[in-house]
Each structure stands twice: as C-alpha cells, then as structure tokens.
Scaffold this motif. Sequence first.
Motif, PDB file in Angstrom:
ATOM      1  N   ASP A 143      52.366  36.883  41.464  1.00 47.64           N
ATOM      2  CA  ASP A 143      51.805  36.463  39.927  1.00 47.64           C
ATOM      3  C   ASP A 143      50.417  36.736  39.947  1.00 47.64           C
ATOM      4  OD1 ASP A 143      50.628  34.407  41.104  1.00 47.64           O
ATOM      5  OD2 ASP A 143      52.444  33.318  41.268  1.00 47.64           O
ATOM      6  N   TRP A 144      49.910  36.629  38.689  1.00 52.75           N
ATOM      7  CA  TRP A 144      48.463  36.972  38.463  1.00 52.75           C
ATOM      8  C   TRP A 144      47.720  36.040  39.109  1.00 52.75           C
ATOM      9  CZ3 TRP A 144      45.830  40.776  36.979  1.00 52.75           C
ATOM     10  CH2 TRP A 144      44.652  40.574  36.260  1.00 52.75           C
ATOM     11  N   ARG A 145      47.911  34.859  38.988  1.00 52.46           N
ATOM     12  CA  ARG A 145      47.103  33.706  39.637  1.00 52.46           C
ATOM     13  C   ARG A 145      46.976  34.099  41.269  1.00 52.46           C
ATOM     14  NH1 ARG A 145      43.083  30.587  38.556  1.00 52.46           N
ATOM     15  NH2 ARG A 145      42.571  29.059  40.129  1.00 52.46           N
ATOM     16  N   ARG A 146      47.888  34.481  41.929  1.00 51.77           N
ATOM     17  CA  ARG A 146      47.749  35.219  43.305  1.00 51.77           C
ATOM     18  C   ARG A 146      46.986  36.266  43.510  1.00 51.77           C
ATOM     19  NH1 ARG A 146      46.597  34.353  48.172  1.00 51.77           N
ATOM     20  NH2 ARG A 146      47.894  35.611  49.730  1.00 51.77           N
ATOM     21  N   ALA A 147      46.851  36.910  42.622  1.00 50.65           N
ATOM     22  CA  ALA A 147      46.252  38.303  42.581  1.00 50.65           C
ATOM     23  C   ALA A 147      44.732  38.026  42.488  1.00 50.65           C
ATOM     24  CB  ALA A 147      46.689  39.262  41.406  1.00 50.65           C
ATOM     25  N   LEU A 148      44.632  37.066  41.627  1.00 53.71           N
ATOM     26  CA  LEU A 148      43.113  36.508  41.373  1.00 53.71           C
ATOM     27  C   LEU A 148      42.594  35.974  42.752  1.00 53.71           C
ATOM     28  CD1 LEU A 148      43.186  35.373  37.691  1.00 53.71           C
ATOM     29  CD2 LEU A 148      42.275  37.697  38.670  1.00 53.71           C
ATOM     30  N   GLU A 149      43.411  35.104  43.248  1.00 52.70           N
ATOM     31  CA  GLU A 149      42.978  34.569  44.454  1.00 52.70           C
ATOM     32  C   GLU A 149      42.611  35.243  45.509  1.00 52.70           C
ATOM     33  OE1 GLU A 149      46.151  31.887  44.938  1.00 52.70           O
ATOM     34  OE2 GLU A 149      45.468  30.241  43.658  1.00 52.70           O
ATOM     35  N   VAL A 150      43.519  36.356  45.859  1.00 55.96           N
ATOM     36  CA  VAL A 150      43.281  37.339  46.822  1.00 55.96           C
ATOM     37  C   VAL A 150      41.982  38.239  46.533  1.00 55.96           C
ATOM     38  CG1 VAL A 150      44.266  39.629  47.653  1.00 55.96           C
ATOM     39  CG2 VAL A 150      45.844  37.625  47.386  1.00 55.96           C
ATOM     40  N   LYS A 151      41.889  38.533  45.101  1.00 55.54           N
ATOM     41  CA  LYS A 151      40.646  39.215  44.737  1.00 55.54           C
ATOM     42  C   LYS A 151      39.271  38.493  45.327  1.00 55.54           C
ATOM     43  CE  LYS A 151      37.998  42.513  42.999  1.00 55.54           C
ATOM     44  NZ  LYS A 151      36.976  42.990  43.816  1.00 55.54           N
ATOM     45  N   ALA A 152      39.372  36.974  44.912  1.00 58.98           N
ATOM     46  CA  ALA A 152      38.252  36.336  45.140  1.00 58.98           C
ATOM     47  C   ALA A 152      37.953  36.120  46.910  1.00 58.98           C
ATOM     48  CB  ALA A 152      38.517  34.953  44.578  1.00 58.98           C
ATOM     49  N   GLY A 153      38.993  36.562  47.395  1.00 59.41           N
ATOM     50  CA  GLY A 153      38.692  36.227  48.931  1.00 59.41           C
ATOM     51  C   GLY A 153      37.888  37.145  49.814  1.00 59.41           C
ATOM     52  N   GLY A 154      37.408  38.037  49.261  1.00 57.12           N
ATOM     53  CA  GLY A 154      36.496  39.048  49.889  1.00 57.12           C
ATOM     54  C   GLY A 154      35.989  40.189  49.327  1.00 57.12           C
ATOM     55  N   ALA A 155      34.919  40.798  49.659  1.00 56.97           N
ATOM     56  CA  ALA A 155      34.274  41.853  48.804  1.00 56.97           C
ATOM     57  C   ALA A 155      35.162  42.995  49.272  1.00 56.97           C
ATOM     58  CB  ALA A 155      32.724  41.929  49.552  1.00 56.97           C
ATOM     59  N   GLY A 156      35.712  43.150  50.263  1.00 56.37           N
ATOM     60  CA  GLY A 156      36.708  44.507  50.494  1.00 56.37           C
ATOM     61  C   GLY A 156      37.750  44.654  49.905  1.00 56.37           C
ATOM     62  N   VAL A 157      38.171  43.524  49.131  1.00 54.76           N
ATOM     63  CA  VAL A 157      39.622  43.738  48.416  1.00 54.76           C
ATOM     64  C   VAL A 157      39.602  44.633  47.316  1.00 54.76           C
ATOM     65  CG1 VAL A 157      41.276  42.203  47.113  1.00 54.76           C
ATOM     66  CG2 VAL A 157      39.932  41.267  49.145  1.00 54.76           C
ATOM     67  N   LEU A 158      40.557  45.473  47.360  1.00 54.00           N
ATOM     68  CA  LEU A 158      40.433  46.414  46.171  1.00 54.00           C
ATOM     69  C   LEU A 158      41.977  46.319  45.564  1.00 54.00           C
ATOM     70  CD1 LEU A 158      39.211  48.959  44.724  1.00 54.00           C
ATOM     71  CD2 LEU A 158      40.360  50.308  46.542  1.00 54.00           C
ATOM     72  N   PRO A 159      42.110  45.819  44.323  1.00 49.10           N
ATOM     73  CA  PRO A 159      43.369  45.791  43.525  1.00 49.10           C
ATOM     74  C   PRO A 159      43.759  47.307  43.236  1.00 49.10           C
ATOM     75  CG  PRO A 159      41.672  44.704  42.365  1.00 49.10           C
ATOM     76  CD  PRO A 159      40.770  45.302  43.462  1.00 49.10           C
TER      77      PRO A 159
END
Length: 113
Positions: free
Chosen positions: A8-24
């Motif tokens: 879901d969208w909320r989980r995607a935002l949490e993962v993105k906020a989790g680190g600088a190396g995260v790339l959607p």
Amino acid sequence: MEFVRATDWRRALEVKAGGAGVLPVAGGTDVMVEELGGLLPGLAQAARTVGSRQIRNRGTLGGNLGTAANKGVCHPLLLACDARIEVASVSGVRMIAAEHFLSAWRAHCVASR
C-alpha cells in the motif's frame, strides 16, 4: 540489493523514508539503463535497445516525473498548463508547481550522482 514490494501507499512511503539508497521503481526503464548498468550490464543493454511503440507507450506519468528526465513527454504539457504536482512522504503531502518540481528534481538527481 534488496527488493521490497509495498502493498500500500503508506508502506511505500515508510520504505522510502527508511534510507538514502532506496529507489522507488514503477516501470523501471530509466532505472535499468542508468542505475543498474554496472551491476547488470546485459539487462541495461537490453533496456537501451527496446524502444518499440508498445514499450514507449507503457511509460507512466509517475515514471516521467520520478526521474524528471528531459525525455519525459509529459513535461511540456505540465509546464504549459501550469500544473501542480502532489508529492507525499511520511511527513505529509504538499503541492509543487511543475516548473519548480522539474528543475529542482533534475538538479538533485544530477548532484547526487
């Protein structure tokens, strides 16, 4: 490399906020060509050579905005219409004028390489 499939969208935002190396990734065409070339050169080469009308038409507005690539076909229309882009993070949602979003995002992408 870790792959996370957010449900879901909320989980995607949490993962993105989790680190600088995260790339959607949505479609991933630009990501395969630019970011994965060193890790998976065969896949990157294949992505460079696949340019049929069907593939080009699968590009998304989100993908065009996500990379703010100068080849994004939607950018002129968004700029001409004085569009505003909705952006979200775990901190909230805000609107940014397309003109500012495209220039700031591209400058950020170039500076972070």
